[in-house]
Design a protein around this motif. Sequence first.
Motif, PDB file in Angstrom:
ATOM      1  N   LEU A 173       0.829  -1.202   0.000  1.00 41.47           N
ATOM      2  CA  LEU A 173       0.000   0.000   0.000  1.00 41.47           C
ATOM      3  C   LEU A 173       0.868   1.259   0.000  1.00 41.47           C
ATOM      4  CD1 LEU A 173      -2.840   1.171   0.069  1.00 41.47           C
ATOM      5  CD2 LEU A 173      -2.753   1.066   2.564  1.00 41.47           C
ATOM      6  N   GLY A 174       1.936   1.262   0.793  1.00 47.76           N
ATOM      7  CA  GLY A 174       2.836   2.417   0.841  1.00 47.76           C
ATOM      8  C   GLY A 174       3.519   2.673  -0.490  1.00 47.76           C
ATOM      9  N   GLU A 175       4.003   1.611  -1.139  1.00 43.94           N
ATOM     10  CA  GLU A 175       4.634   1.779  -2.447  1.00 43.94           C
ATOM     11  C   GLU A 175       3.639   2.302  -3.473  1.00 43.94           C
ATOM     12  OE1 GLU A 175       7.072  -1.346  -4.115  1.00 43.94           O
ATOM     13  OE2 GLU A 175       7.526  -2.083  -2.094  1.00 43.94           O
ATOM     14  N   ALA A 176       2.429   1.771  -3.433  1.00 44.70           N
ATOM     15  CA  ALA A 176       1.410   2.205  -4.395  1.00 44.70           C
ATOM     16  C   ALA A 176       1.044   3.666  -4.172  1.00 44.70           C
ATOM     17  CB  ALA A 176       0.179   1.309  -4.284  1.00 44.70           C
ATOM     18  N   LEU A 177       0.918   4.082  -2.927  1.00 40.90           N
ATOM     19  CA  LEU A 177       0.590   5.484  -2.643  1.00 40.90           C
ATOM     20  C   LEU A 177       1.718   6.419  -3.063  1.00 40.90           C
ATOM     21  CD1 LEU A 177      -1.145   5.049   0.828  1.00 40.90           C
ATOM     22  CD2 LEU A 177      -2.234   5.792  -1.297  1.00 40.90           C
ATOM     23  N   ALA A 178       2.966   6.000  -2.816  1.00 39.48           N
ATOM     24  CA  ALA A 178       4.110   6.822  -3.217  1.00 39.48           C
ATOM     25  C   ALA A 178       4.192   6.929  -4.744  1.00 39.48           C
ATOM     26  CB  ALA A 178       5.399   6.238  -2.655  1.00 39.48           C
ATOM     27  N   LEU A 179       3.960   5.818  -5.429  1.00 38.92           N
ATOM     28  CA  LEU A 179       4.005   5.845  -6.889  1.00 38.92           C
ATOM     29  C   LEU A 179       2.870   6.705  -7.445  1.00 38.92           C
ATOM     30  CD1 LEU A 179       5.371   4.916  -9.438  1.00 38.92           C
ATOM     31  CD2 LEU A 179       4.087   2.785  -9.303  1.00 38.92           C
TER      32      LEU A 179
END
Length: 173
Positions: free
Chosen positions: A147-153
């Motif tokens: 979820l964190g990677e997706a939000l950052a991307l």
Amino acid sequence: EFMRRDKYVCWLLALLLTATGCEDFLNKDPQDEISKEQALGSLTNLRLALNGAYSELGAGNYYGEEFIIYADLAGGNAKLAEGIAIANENDYRPVYNFNLQPGDEDADINNTYPEIYRPLNAVNNVINAVPDLPPAEGTPEEREQILGEALALRALLHFDLLRLYAQPWGFTP
């Protein structure tokens, strides 16, 4: 009268077969695609979808070439030499002259917009699928990582859209 009765029986039988026989035949799932729930229903599949979104960043109209060139042209770090014909000059000249019009069909910057929205769509699908994962799928830390990677991307993709298509902060018509 016997023929007449057989005729009605045949019609009635045909009507019953038609009404009940086609239900399963007409309601088939597509053979060449799967539902979003199936595609994003596991932690492994979410990782694969996220990797696909990262992969889209390298497309030729995005970080693979065009996005970088436009930034250099607009920032003055690259120059187009006058009188020298270069490949795809019509793609770069309007950006270089700050004269890009909505109808400029030659400018590859028109292709950059969908190149950014393709991974943005994939990332949004991942973000929406994380809360719906079955409880047995991964640890809370693994879920938070995805979820964190997706939000950052997603933040990076929105930032790039702003850099290319938004008006400057102090712009007034």
